[in-house]
Structures are given as structure tokens and as C-alpha cells.
Design a protein around this motif. Sequence first.
Motif, PDB file in Angstrom:
ATOM      1  N   UNK A 258       0.811  -1.220   0.000  1.00  0.00           N
ATOM      2  CA  UNK A 258       0.000   0.000   0.000  1.00  0.00           C
ATOM      3  C   UNK A 258       0.843   1.268   0.000  1.00  0.00           C
ATOM      4  N   UNK A 259       2.098   1.143   0.393  1.00  0.00           N
ATOM      5  CA  UNK A 259       2.971   2.322   0.508  1.00  0.00           C
ATOM      6  C   UNK A 259       4.241   2.117  -0.304  1.00  0.00           C
ATOM      7  N   UNK A 260       4.283   2.649  -1.523  1.00  0.00           N
ATOM      8  CA  UNK A 260       5.456   2.444  -2.381  1.00  0.00           C
ATOM      9  C   UNK A 260       6.726   3.120  -1.873  1.00  0.00           C
ATOM     10  N   UNK A 261       6.576   4.140  -1.029  1.00  0.00           N
ATOM     11  CA  UNK A 261       7.734   4.820  -0.457  1.00  0.00           C
ATOM     12  C   UNK A 261       7.492   5.055   1.028  1.00  0.00           C
ATOM     13  N   UNK A 262       8.461   4.654   1.856  1.00  0.00           N
ATOM     14  CA  UNK A 262       8.388   4.877   3.300  1.00  0.00           C
ATOM     15  C   UNK A 262       9.748   5.389   3.766  1.00  0.00           C
ATOM     16  N   UNK A 263       9.713   6.384   4.640  1.00  0.00           N
ATOM     17  CA  UNK A 263      10.966   6.906   5.187  1.00  0.00           C
ATOM     18  C   UNK A 263      11.344   6.231   6.503  1.00  0.00           C
ATOM     19  N   UNK A 264      10.362   6.007   7.362  1.00  0.00           N
ATOM     20  CA  UNK A 264      10.634   5.395   8.662  1.00  0.00           C
ATOM     21  C   UNK A 264       9.484   4.491   9.058  1.00  0.00           C
ATOM     22  N   UNK A 265       9.819   3.413   9.767  1.00  0.00           N
ATOM     23  CA  UNK A 265       8.802   2.475  10.236  1.00  0.00           C
ATOM     24  C   UNK A 265       9.084   2.144  11.692  1.00  0.00           C
ATOM     25  N   UNK A 266       8.054   2.255  12.541  1.00  0.00           N
ATOM     26  CA  UNK A 266       8.182   1.791  13.919  1.00  0.00           C
ATOM     27  C   UNK A 266       7.375   0.523  14.101  1.00  0.00           C
ATOM     28  N   UNK A 267       8.067  -0.520  14.554  1.00  0.00           N
ATOM     29  CA  UNK A 267       7.432  -1.791  14.869  1.00  0.00           C
ATOM     30  C   UNK A 267       7.370  -1.922  16.384  1.00  0.00           C
ATOM     31  N   UNK A 268       6.164  -2.183  16.928  1.00  0.00           N
ATOM     32  CA  UNK A 268       5.959  -2.180  18.371  1.00  0.00           C
ATOM     33  C   UNK A 268       6.694  -3.278  19.123  1.00  0.00           C
ATOM     34  N   UNK A 269       7.044  -4.385  18.457  1.00  0.00           N
ATOM     35  CA  UNK A 269       7.493  -5.558  19.192  1.00  0.00           C
ATOM     36  C   UNK A 269       8.581  -6.287  18.415  1.00  0.00           C
ATOM     37  N   UNK A 270       9.719  -6.548  19.074  1.00  0.00           N
ATOM     38  CA  UNK A 270      10.858  -7.144  18.378  1.00  0.00           C
ATOM     39  C   UNK A 270      10.652  -8.604  18.013  1.00  0.00           C
ATOM     40  N   UNK A 271       9.860  -9.355  18.773  1.00  0.00           N
ATOM     41  CA  UNK A 271       9.527 -10.719  18.350  1.00  0.00           C
ATOM     42  C   UNK A 271       8.719 -10.669  17.062  1.00  0.00           C
ATOM     43  N   UNK A 272       7.713  -9.846  17.038  1.00  0.00           N
ATOM     44  CA  UNK A 272       6.936  -9.592  15.825  1.00  0.00           C
ATOM     45  C   UNK A 272       7.841  -9.054  14.720  1.00  0.00           C
ATOM     46  N   UNK A 273       8.886  -8.316  15.128  1.00  0.00           N
ATOM     47  CA  UNK A 273       9.806  -7.688  14.171  1.00  0.00           C
ATOM     48  C   UNK A 273      10.568  -8.656  13.305  1.00  0.00           C
ATOM     49  N   UNK A 274      10.718  -9.912  13.761  1.00  0.00           N
ATOM     50  CA  UNK A 274      11.370 -10.918  12.908  1.00  0.00           C
ATOM     51  C   UNK A 274      10.581 -11.065  11.615  1.00  0.00           C
ATOM     52  N   UNK A 275       9.258 -11.106  11.726  1.00  0.00           N
ATOM     53  CA  UNK A 275       8.414 -11.177  10.542  1.00  0.00           C
ATOM     54  C   UNK A 275       8.386  -9.881   9.771  1.00  0.00           C
ATOM     55  N   UNK A 276       8.421  -8.754  10.477  1.00  0.00           N
ATOM     56  CA  UNK A 276       8.445  -7.448   9.808  1.00  0.00           C
ATOM     57  C   UNK A 276       9.683  -7.338   8.929  1.00  0.00           C
ATOM     58  N   UNK A 277      10.835  -7.711   9.472  1.00  0.00           N
ATOM     59  CA  UNK A 277      12.085  -7.659   8.697  1.00  0.00           C
ATOM     60  C   UNK A 277      12.039  -8.599   7.500  1.00  0.00           C
ATOM     61  N   UNK A 278      11.459  -9.776   7.686  1.00  0.00           N
ATOM     62  CA  UNK A 278      11.358 -10.735   6.584  1.00  0.00           C
ATOM     63  C   UNK A 278      10.545 -10.142   5.440  1.00  0.00           C
ATOM     64  N   UNK A 279       9.444  -9.461   5.761  1.00  0.00           N
ATOM     65  CA  UNK A 279       8.617  -8.855   4.725  1.00  0.00           C
ATOM     66  C   UNK A 279       9.366  -7.743   4.006  1.00  0.00           C
TER      67      UNK A 279
END
Length: 353
Positions: A240-261
Amino acid sequence: MSRATSPTPRWWLTAAALTSATLMLTGCLSNNPEAVGDDDTSTADAAPAGANSEPGEDVVIGFSGPAAGHGWMGAITQAAQEQGDQFDDVELRVSEGTDDVNLQISQVEQFINDGVDAIVVLPFDGAALTEVAIEAMEAGIPVVNVDREFSSEFAARTTILGDNYGMGVSAGNYICERLGDDPDAVVAEVAGIDSLPLTQDRSRGFSDALAECDLEVSHRVDGDFTVQGGESATANLLQAAPEIDALWNHDDDQGVGVLAAIENANRDELFMVGGAGSANMMREIQDPDSVVEATVIYPSTQAADGIRLARLLAQGRGMDDLVQVEVPREIQLYAPVVTSDNVEDYLPHAFES
């Protein structure tokens, strides 16, 4: 990509000072507001002072928490057990971690029936555990509530909390320092479970901090605090967002999946700030090729601190490093930002996702 440590804005320092003052004040309150001033007994007579590390009366403490299917939650239970093992005068009884509310209620009921001297509870659902916690208090067993609050102030003698609102503020401050001179910057947010008050507090703090530098969240999804949820939600966000400057992820365990994406989408135009303070996310911070620049600590020591305070309450002792002799009514832990500048200080104490 340059990395900067976010200085703390003056307004947040003022808020922190006020919070500290409030904590010292609430530490003086009775568990029962109506009991304050009922007699002329001074607080100096209420609990003896003395070095907290000195052995005291032998006590039995019960601990109940959710299942350790999450790195942070596993670290919570492990730290509690290790803390109990440090005291020769403590017998710590740890119930099996569970996400079944009824089972957790029965665990606390068993502690009451066993006549333990204190109970430490990190409830799967604070509201659902409130009634049984009140039962313990009415039975004369002090309850220490950890992380997820009960719905009544009469359910716990002491509450230990992470600073969820402060997490959002710290993440927002960091992003403001990096992007505050760009009013068109695109900021994204991957929250945890939106129905939880703690998630709502984190998002509110984040939004409030961004507003200080005239930024706002452009894209937001929730990832349900799991690796799978984080990856799925972030994949949708990136589409949905072709350009992003910064992203905050609330949870580092969840962040493993965020980084994978992020990696699967080959997106490297953004930088990411994590949440909770896992060791693997701190190692990402150390990697100059990673999009992760920072993470905000949500201490996994809360239950361990709960064991310490439960011991003092059960032994009728206060805290020797406070002028006020009673154990405080509420303690809220700080949410610092970890960057490449200070990661070496925090990594040895971090939990593994």
C-alpha cells in the motif's frame, strides 16, 4: 545511512520529572484509600527498614504468568525464576505458563489455598484475573501485579509496569530527530494487538511525539505480536505504501516477521525502529547493512522486580534506598532508545526472540 541518537526533548524531560514525582507520591498511598488517616500510626512504624539484601524471614511466593511462546514472555519467566533462586529466604513456586484465563485463575486460587506469603501475577487478561486477585488480598496475601493491570486498585498491593506510552514517545522522538526537517516524510507503524490498552498507549505516545515535529503516521497495520502476523501485516503495508521513510514496529519478536517482509520486498529506502529490546534486533543495529537503526526497551525484568518486592512485602520490610519506608504502590520502568551508540551496553542483558 547515517545514524543519530535522539536527544530527549524538553517537554518529555518535564513529563518524566512529573511522572517520577507522581510515583514517589503514589508510593505513599495505602492499598485502601479509605484507610489513610484512620489512625495516628506513623508510616515509620509500619515497616522496618534494613538492608534489603540481608536475609529475612523465610517466605513462600507464588508466580503465575502467560505461556512463554514469545521471546519477551519467556525472558519474563526466566528472570523471575532466577531472581527467586538468588534469595535463600524465598521459596518460589512457579505455575506453568498459560494463556487460558480460567486455568490461570485456578493457579492463583491454589496459591491462596496453599497459604503462600505473597503472589506475583502477570495476568493473561488483567480484567479477568481481578476478582481472584482481590480474593488473595482479602485473605491477607499481598499481590504484586505485573505489566497488565487489574481493573480494580484493590486487587494488588503493588503494580509494576513498563512504560507503553513512553515507548511510543521514545520511538517518535528518534524519528523526529532523523526526519523532523522533512515535513513530507512518510512514517509507517506496525502495531501489536489493537484491542489491548498497551498497544493503544504505544500508538498514542508515538502519535503525540511525531506531532511535536509536525509529522504523522501515514500507514498503520497491526501484527498481533507474532512473527507470522508481523510478516503478513507488513507485506500488506508495503504494497500500500510504495515509499516509506521510517517504520516503527511495536514488538521485536513480531519484528522478525516485519524484517522478513521488508527483505522479501527488497525495500531498503526506509529505516526501522523496533520495540522491546531483543538481542537479535540489537545485532541488526550493529549491522551497517540492516534497515534497523534503533529499538526501544520494554524491560523483561518486570516480574523479577515483582519477586523482589513480594519478598519485602511478605517479610514486612520496606525499601532501604527510599526515605519512604513502605514499598511503593506503583512502579513504572523507563523506555530508553538503543542505537549503535549504546547497543554494547544493552546487548548483554537482552532477550532472544
